[in-house]
Design an enzyme around this catalytic site. Structure first.
Site, PDB file in Angstrom:
ATOM      1  CG  ASP B 263      -8.340  66.527  53.205  1.00 51.81           C
ATOM      2  OD1 ASP B 263      -7.800  66.523  52.099  1.00 51.81           O
ATOM      3  OD2 ASP B 263      -8.426  67.532  53.930  1.00 51.81           O
ATOM      4  CG  ASP B 355      -3.239  68.813  50.025  1.00 58.12           C
ATOM      5  OD1 ASP B 355      -3.552  70.008  49.968  1.00 58.12           O
ATOM      6  OD2 ASP B 355      -3.947  67.926  50.547  1.00 58.12           O
TER       7      ASP B 355
END
Lengths: 66, 436
Positions: B263, B355
């Site tokens: 990420d 997320d």
């Protein structure tokens, strides 16, 4: 289409149309509640007695003695 | 169960968008010197780059030169105020998602049962004899999983760049169909089995059909904002539950760590796929697909009746603001002025669904394996602190940031330390009736 831009009469007619839809939707809700409640009551009550048909209709079958 | 590709696709594209905080948030506290080239500097903190062109001849003209000292101080205050508000706006959905996942894990034993079934993306078993072998297997599983994610992300970005919107939409629709119908069907089945209820197929059919159809409409078309948010939270929770069930223990932790690193790289490095995705969307002035992002404020103003939440998009030509300030205004002009009473508008903050999923996976795994509330609570707090810090950084840097690394890092640290240090300590204290 911007809501504030419409002249008042058009707003009113829009309101009316949507309100009709809301009323129909409420009617549908009542109808479906009635149908579902009836069906569920019947099913839960008679499920054991229906034997094989009851099992066939069942998504989950509880354990234990009915 | 071997999950099909669509299941993994949905996971992937949500991960693909994991870090994107919409850079529009940079409108928070504009310094006139820092506004991006294609927008007009303005005093109003809510004016975004996208709305920039629309505000071209409006306040922009007057506000352009006014990067005063007092405006700066005012902006700082507003930044903090809106920053705090947005932190809360994100705390609530994240908390809700985690609560749903933890509640399910604790009550429905299906999701925490040990099973030998695995996803095809983690083919190596963890039932091996030696610790070393198990570690190796989990690392290999992680490598495979991360490569799949990278490939999917790059594929998504390439498709987006070459404007294959139909394909992407079809992909998204397919994956949300799968989530909304199939996974919720399984979930419902497990819940009914846990509570030992008899349910018949027609009733289940009606429930799932309604849930799924409304969900599809809300997510891909129009719907009340809160309903859309609720559905996004629910599908994130469902996806997280699937991961918790089918990822082997050690692989799950290593994957969490590896995906945070990915990420970070994907969002911050100049050639990172996610960064390119966000930048391309910005260039084209388009919103990123609603099915991948949780947004705490509305996106479309067409047909929406609440001016408070409306986002002024550059493509929007009708401005209620103008209406308010100028009275009856029949014609539509592309440039608008933003009146003073615009301060209530709130664009909100966006968080990728990936997320939500990975935060919930962390907390859910803590609840499933530790079996213990201290650990779960510690992980929960850690993730929220991480989210706070991320949003703080967002307010400072005003660009898309990865939301996973900080939270997952804190979460992992807290999980392992609580599980191995704090928990035995508390158990011993309780056993010896020693109160401190």
């Amino acid at each position: 289409m911007n809501l504030e831009r419409l002249p008042n009469e058009e707003k009113l007619s829009l309101c009316r149309k949507y309100y009709l839809d809301v009323k129909r939707s409420a009617l549908g809700l009542l109808l479906w509640t009635a149908v579902l409640t009836t069906w569920i009551t019947i099913f839960q009550h008679f499920r054991a007695e229906w034997g094989e048909v009851g099992d066939y209709l069942s998504f989950t079958i509880p354990l234990g003695i009915p | 169960m071997n999950a099909s590709d669509t299941d993994e696709d949905s996971y992937n594209e949500r991960t693909a968008l994991v870090p994107s905080e919409n850079p529009e948030v940079q409108s928070y506290s504009p310094d006139a010197d820092h506004t991006p080239p294609d927008s007009t500097p303005s005093k109003k903190p809510q004016v975004t780059r996208r709305a920039g062109p629309a505000a071209a001849d409006g306040v922009g003209g007057g506000g352009g030169g006014s990067s005063d000292q007092e405006a700066d101080a005012e902006d700082e205050e507003l930044t903090l105020k809106y920053g705090a508000k947005h932190v809360i706006m994100l705390f609530i959905p994240v908390t809700l998602c985690m609560v749903v996942v933890v509640a399910t894990i604790k009550s429905v034993s299906f999701y925490s049962e040990k099973t030998d079934q695995r996803l095809i993306y983690t083919p190596f078993s963890e039932n091996t004899s030696s610790v070393g072998r198990r570690l190796l297997n989990s690392v290999l599983n992680t490598i495979i999983m991360i490569s799949v994610i990278v490939v999917m992300t790059i594929l998504l970005v390439v498709l987006y760049k070459y404007r294959c919107y139909r394909f992407i939409q079809g992909w998204l629709i397919l994956s949300s169909l799968m989530l909304l119908f199939w996974f919720s069907f399984m979930y419902l089945g497990e819940v009914f089995k846990t509570y030992n209820l008899a349910v018949d197929y027609p009733t289940v059919g009606v429930i799932i059909w309604n849930f799924g159809a409304v969900g599809m409409i809300c997510i891909h078309w129009k719907g009340p904002l809160q309903l859309q948010q609720a559905y996004l939270i629910l599908i994130s929770a469902l996806m997280a539950l699937v991961f918790i069930k089918y990822l082997p223990e050690w692989s799950a932790w290593v994957i969490l760590g590896a995906i945070s690193v990915y990420d970070l790289v994907a969002v911050l490095s100049p050639k990172g796929p996610l960064r390119m995705l966000v930048e391309t969307a910005q260039e084209r002035n388009e919103p990123i697909f609603p099915a991948l992002i949780y947004s705490s404020a509305m996106m479309w103003t067409v047909g929406m009746a609440s001016p408070m939440d409306a986002q002024r998009s550059g493509q929007e030509t009708d401005e209620e603001a103008d209406q308010r300030s100028q009275g009856a205004e029949p014609e539509i002009r592309p440039s608008r002025s933003f009146p003073e009473d615009d301060l209530e508008e709130d664009r909100g903050v966006k968080l990728g669904l990936g997320d939500f999923i990975f935060y919930s996976v962390l907390v859910g795994k803590a609840a499933a394996t530790g079996g213990d509330w201290n650990t779960t609570l510690a992980c929960f707090v850690a993730i929220l602190i991480g989210l706070c810090l991320t949003l703080l950084l967002l307010a400072i840097f005003k660009r898309a940031l990865p939301a996973l690394p900080i939270s997952i890092a804190f979460g992992l640290v807290f999980y392992f330390s609580t599980d191995f240090l704090v928990q035995p300590f508390m158990d011993n204290l309780a056993a010896h009736q020693f109160y401190i």
